[in-house]
Design an enzyme around this catalytic site. Structure first.
Site, PDB file in Angstrom:
ATOM      1  N   PRO A   2      35.675  41.835  38.162  1.00 41.61           N
ATOM      2  CA  PRO A   2      36.881  41.049  37.924  1.00 41.61           C
ATOM      3  C   PRO A   2      38.107  41.681  38.565  1.00 41.61           C
ATOM      4  CG  PRO A   2      35.623  41.349  35.915  1.00 41.61           C
ATOM      5  CD  PRO A   2      35.045  42.264  36.914  1.00 41.61           C
ATOM      6  N   CYS A   3      38.828  40.924  39.362  1.00 39.39           N
ATOM      7  CA  CYS A   3      39.990  41.422  40.098  1.00 39.39           C
ATOM      8  C   CYS A   3      41.009  40.297  40.248  1.00 39.39           C
ATOM      9  CB  CYS A   3      39.593  41.916  41.492  1.00 39.39           C
ATOM     10  SG  CYS A   3      38.205  43.076  41.508  1.00 39.39           S
ATOM     11  N   THR A   4      42.174  40.628  40.795  1.00 36.84           N
ATOM     12  CA  THR A   4      43.169  39.624  41.160  1.00 36.84           C
ATOM     13  C   THR A   4      43.672  39.930  42.558  1.00 36.84           C
ATOM     14  OG1 THR A   4      43.866  39.483  38.845  1.00 36.84           O
ATOM     15  CG2 THR A   4      45.309  38.481  40.488  1.00 36.84           C
ATOM     16  N   THR A  23      43.777  44.045  42.753  1.00 35.20           N
ATOM     17  CA  THR A  23      43.477  44.980  41.679  1.00 35.20           C
ATOM     18  C   THR A  23      41.964  45.145  41.616  1.00 35.20           C
ATOM     19  OG1 THR A  23      43.293  43.261  39.985  1.00 35.20           O
ATOM     20  CG2 THR A  23      45.484  44.171  40.395  1.00 35.20           C
ATOM     21  N   GLU A  92      37.009  40.387  45.863  1.00 32.08           N
ATOM     22  CA  GLU A  92      37.393  39.595  44.707  1.00 32.08           C
ATOM     23  C   GLU A  92      36.155  38.835  44.247  1.00 32.08           C
ATOM     24  OE1 GLU A  92      40.081  37.952  41.915  1.00 32.08           O
ATOM     25  OE2 GLU A  92      40.583  39.380  43.504  1.00 32.08           O
TER      26      GLU A  92
END
Length: 488
Positions: A2-4, A23, A92
């Site tokens: 999980p990232c942004t 992130t 991502e």
């Protein structure tokens, strides 16, 4: 993982630079920032997770990397800028749907079940992609092309989005099933919002199958879609790949789309409406655009703020003192478990030797600071690169983690210390870069880059330890075993 992700086109930024940022939200992964020189780059790569083996070219370039400190699960290089001033962030983790995954299954490692059988390697994934691509590309477009070749040849065991940038272009690639892919150039005046969900909402097949100026994809993508009945767009409507390859689930509405909503709300507060019953876009809207023209030029500080955000100014802020009934219901962008965040900035108004600046952040973005470093070096300062598994104030990673752990428990008393710390690091970091740029350009001597990075690291260490000291005192005052009567 999980990232942004946030991408910024050249004309959307305040200084004509391109920026790609993400992130890396693992599970409190210990991270460091290093430089991989050509002699350290493998010529045969083997993935720990998928066991796939890949022969690599003999001409790698130097590149920065943010690998895991513990190598037992692989390198996980995350992000970097190479010697050709090309940036990359991978990956991502994105969503898909059963129709796509059934038509082109993910390529997962399969261990032999019976004696005499052989293990079957899987495809490539987040563990591998930066190492396999970044050392060999000279432009953002080349990044798409090389990764596409690897995806078509070896497949992937997960659904991912990958970004590339050079001084002029930003490209975004999303995987479709195990072997297919789609890519789009970010318009110069736009930003892109990508929070763990298949994001692209427009695609031009005519360009992708023709000049490839703005769009690229698997050569058989149209045929693949038709054969497997994947096109959900109505007849005559503009083609929206999100309908075909993405998801629209209840989980998306609490985990993914609220992040896109908050990013759009921050960057386009005037051109679109985001709040109230009649809002154009709400936290659970499925039609939040993939890309937008921001209402003002975007700075590094904007990128850092939005990647650190947790719904400030809304009923969803987990740190709010008011019980709104909605506090903490949506997944924040600045989440506790982030290992590393990088903003790969490629500048266009300076010589090649100093075009690439990597803004590095470790730990939870809500409480950490962004430190700029020059990418065109053979080694990074020990404060960034010499990270061990044990906690220490002698490196930026653990210093950042300590600040986050101390501040979170006593947010109200700590946030002012944190904000002053964050502002001090980014302000002094900018000052050092401005002075170093000027000195090197005027002298023509770019051999001082590593000394400039050391100066930046020394400053970050001083400010980080100072912040930890202040937070220790402030949070110690709030310990439950305190008592109002003193002994003096």
């Amino acid at each position: 993982m999980p990232c942004t992700t946030l991408l910024v086109g050249k004309k959307a930024s305040n200084d004509n630079s391109t920026m790609i940022s993400r992130t890396d939200d693992g599970f409190f992964d210990e991270k460091k920032l290093i430089v991989v020189t050509p002699d350290k780059q493998p010529r045969k790569y083997k993935s720990v997770i998928s066991h796939v083996e890949i022969d690599l070219p003999d001409n790698p370039m130097r590149y920065t990397s943010s690998p895991s400190v513990d190598p037992q699960h692989g390198i996980w290089a995350a992000t970097g800028i190479n010697a050709a001033n090309v940036g990359m962030t991978a990956t991502e983790t994105i969503t898909s749907n059963p129709r796509v995954l059934a038509a082109d299954p993910l390529v997962r490692y399969r261990k032999a079940e019976k004696r005499g059988e052989k293990d079957i390697p899987g495809g490539i994934g987040e563990e591998d992609i930066v190492v396999l691509v970044l050392p060999y590309i000279h432009s953002a477009r080349e990044g798409v092309e090389r990764l596409a070749y690897l995806l078509e040849t070896y497949g992937t065991y997960e659904s991912n989005g990958i970004a590339f940038n050079d001084e002029n272009e930003v490209w975004w690639l999303e995987t479709i099933g195990g072997h297919h892919w789609i890519a789009r150039r970010v318009k110069d005046d736009e930003i892109v919002l990508a929070p763990n969900q298949f994001a692209m909402d427009y695609f031009d097949f005519e360009d992708a199958y023709g000049e490839k100026k703005e769009f690229m994809c698997s050569a058989d993508l149209k045929e693949f879609m038709e054969k497997n009945h994947l096109n959900l767009n109505q007849e005559g409507e503009t083609f929206n790949p999100r309908f075909c390859f993405g998801s629209r689930t209840d989980s998306d509405h609490v985990y993914n789309t609220p992040r896109a909503w908050f990013m759009g709300r921050y960057f386009c507060p005037f051109s679109h409406s985001w709040d109230g019953e009649n809002a154009e876009f709400k936290p659970e809207s499925d039609n939040i655009p993939w890309s937008l023209v921001p209402d003002k030029k975007v700075t590094v500080e904007d990128v850092k703020y939005i990647l650190s955000s947790y719904y400030q100014g809304t009923p969803y802020n987990p740190y709010s003192g008011q019980d709104t009934g909605k506090r903490g219901i949506y997944r924040p962008i600045g989440i506790s478990r982030t290992g590393v965040t990088s903003i790969c900035q490629i500048r266009s108004d300076v010589p090649d030797e100093i075009k690439g600046i990597e803004w590095i952040c470790f730990g939870c973005n809500a409480f950490n600071a962004a430190l700029p470093v020059y990418a065109n070096v053979d080694k990074m300062p020990k404060y960034l690169s010499d990270v061990k598994m044990d906690v220490s104030t002698e490196n930026f990673y653990w210093g950042s983690r300590l600040i986050g752990s101390l501040a979170d428990a006593h947010y109200g008393e700590s946030i002012q210390i944190v904000e002053r710390y964050q502002n001090a690091v980014i302000t002094q970091g900018r000052q050092i870069v401005v002075e170093s740029d000027k000195a090197m350009i005027e002298s023509g001597d770019f051999s001082q880059i590593e000394k400039a990075n050391q100066k930046l690291a020394d400053m970050a260490k001083k400010e980080t330890i100072s912040a930890i000291t202040k937070l220790m005192l402030e949070t110690s005052k709030k310990m439950k075993c305190g008592y109002s009567r003193a002994d003096n």
